[in-house]
Design an enzyme around this catalytic site. Structure first.
Site, mmCIF file in Angstrom:
data_model
loop_
_atom_site.group_PDB
_atom_site.id
_atom_site.type_symbol
_atom_site.label_atom_id
_atom_site.label_comp_id
_atom_site.label_asym_id
_atom_site.label_seq_id
_atom_site.Cartn_x
_atom_site.Cartn_y
_atom_site.Cartn_z
ATOM 1 N N ARG A 58 0.842 -1.207 0.000
ATOM 2 C CA ARG A 58 0.000 0.000 0.000
ATOM 3 C C ARG A 58 0.874 1.253 0.000
ATOM 4 O O ARG A 58 0.545 2.237 -0.663
ATOM 5 C CB ARG A 58 -0.948 -0.010 1.203
ATOM 6 C CG ARG A 58 -1.944 1.153 1.152
ATOM 7 C CD ARG A 58 -3.040 1.003 2.191
ATOM 8 N NE ARG A 58 -2.498 1.082 3.540
ATOM 9 C CZ ARG A 58 -3.192 0.817 4.642
ATOM 10 N NH1 ARG A 58 -4.463 0.447 4.546
ATOM 11 N NH2 ARG A 58 -2.641 0.920 5.834
ATOM 12 N N LYS A 104 -2.369 6.740 1.447
ATOM 13 C CA LYS A 104 -2.218 7.101 2.865
ATOM 14 C C LYS A 104 -1.238 8.274 2.965
ATOM 15 O O LYS A 104 -0.096 8.123 3.390
ATOM 16 C CB LYS A 104 -1.733 5.885 3.660
ATOM 17 C CG LYS A 104 -2.073 5.952 5.126
ATOM 18 C CD LYS A 104 -2.026 4.593 5.755
ATOM 19 C CE LYS A 104 -2.041 4.641 7.260
ATOM 20 N NZ LYS A 104 -3.213 5.285 7.846
ATOM 21 N N GLU A 152 -15.874 6.735 5.215
ATOM 22 C CA GLU A 152 -14.902 6.418 6.268
ATOM 23 C C GLU A 152 -15.432 6.823 7.644
ATOM 24 O O GLU A 152 -16.295 7.708 7.748
ATOM 25 C CB GLU A 152 -13.598 7.186 6.030
ATOM 26 C CG GLU A 152 -12.871 6.815 4.759
ATOM 27 C CD GLU A 152 -11.710 5.850 4.980
ATOM 28 O OE1 GLU A 152 -11.682 5.136 5.999
ATOM 29 O OE2 GLU A 152 -10.837 5.818 4.105
#
Ligand code: PLP
Ligand code: COI
Length: 341
Positions: free
Chosen positions: A83, A185, A221
């Protein structure tokens, strides 16, 4: 456990305690150096660093868990490495190799082994890999140099109360645009979340829920965690969207729900106007683990799921199985666990 560490594990929240060693590697002239462990927890970087000005940086979060037999293990660190590579692609940073990432994490855990909280304490060692643009350059373009570092700190629960349900309010603010950086991220996503979080806390909620920015009808989220719901007919459901961070915990739960608990499990749209389809709901992530959602406030109405005080039965089963895997009490699917020798 080696050297004694003066920490009351039961009192730990999600805070920073300086540990002894961190890993650091520098990228210059097109390649990463060997990397090393250092005791210095300060970075000395150019005032022009692109990470400081233009948010060219990304990070990861994972945990090391103490098992009953005293050994320490990491949960799916290769997924964090992959990721991070995707985050790097999105904001044009050099990728750190997956195997070196995992080795770096292992070496940091090993060097700080006495900070890994005991089995049964509920606390864990949180690892924070970070990749930042540095070097002398002022234009809006990729940095000439980069730093990859991994540090760790022992942590307790992210949301106060551990497995006690907490309440959330739906934010009027957006977290990330559909073709923006929501799936990466990167720090900018979190800077933008500080004010909505603060507003939610001031209203008495643990954090806020973000809806999809295009239509404001679908849950995306839960603060810095993904959402899941369990339908009245016991189906595990979690939202799908290009602006959600692809949570490793969420994908692990999809697998656990299906393969360990025999539940149906799917990723699909979750409409805020239809949340009474769920008998239980929760937030999931590395820091949040599984945090049961008591209720959600939306447009002045408060919807309670299972209970505001008690965790629901399937949420509890999901938690026991996933956390059992993470701490080595439940057999893990192949490839999920990396023991730190
Ligand atoms: N969503 C956001 C915005 C996050 O910051 C995190 C934390 O990493 C998650 C979801 C959960 O992801 P993971 O389960 O990989 O920790
Ligand atoms: C995590 O769960 O690891 C996160 O990154 C969430 C938050 C602490 C930023």
């Amino acid at each position: 456990m080696g050297k004694n560490v003066d920490v009351d594990w039961s009192q730990l929240g999600f805070g920073y305690i300086k540990t002894d060693y961190r890993y650091i590697s520098y990228w210059k002239d097109g390649k990463w150096d060997e990397g090393t462990l250092t005791q210095d927890n300060k970075l000395h970087i150019s005032e022009t660093s692109s990470s400081l000005h233009y948010g060219q940086q990304c990070f990861e979060g994972m945990k090391a868990y103490r098992r009953k037999d005293g050994k320490v293990q990491l949960f799916r660190p290769d997924e964090n490495a992959k990721r991070m590579q995707k985050s790097c692609e999105r904001i044009m940073m050099p990728k750190f190799p997956v195997d070196k990432f995992v080795e770096a994490c292992k070496s940091v855990v090993k060097a700080n082994e006495h900070y890994v909280p005991p089995y049964g304490s509920g606390a864990t060692l949180y690892l924070r890999p970070l990749l930042i643009g540095v070097g002398d350059s002022i234009g809006v373009k990729p940095a000439p140099e980069y730093i990859f570092t991994v540090f760790c700190t022992p942590v307790g629960p992210y949301f106060k109360g551990g497995m006690a349900p907490v309440n959330f309010t739906v934010s009027d603010y957006d977290r990330a645009a559909p073709f923006g950086t929501g799936a990466a991220k990167v720090g900018g996503n979190y800077a933008g979340s500080l004010m909505p979080h603060e507003l939610a806390v001031k209203k008495g909620y643990a954090d806020c829920i973000y809806l999809d920015p295009a239509t404001h009808t679908k849950i995306e989220e839960v603060g810095a965690a993904n959402f899941f719901g369990i339908t009245k007919d016991n189906k595990f459901v979690t939202p799908v969207s290009p602006s959600i961070l692809p949570s490793i915990t969420k994908y692990s739960l999809l697998y656990v729900a299906k393969e360990y608990l025999g539940m149906e499990a799917e990723e699909r749209d979750v409409f805020i106007d239809n949340i009474d389809e769920f008998a239980e709901a929760g937030a999931c992530g590395t820091a949040a683990v599984i945090t049961p959602i008591g209720g959600i406030e939306y447009k002045g109405k408060f919807h309670v799921f299972h209970s505001e005080t008690e965790v629901g039965p399937l949420t509890k089963k999901l938690y026991d199985t996933l956390y059992g895997i993470q701490i080595g009490d439940v057999e893990a699917p192949e490839g999920w666990i990396y023991v730190v020798e």
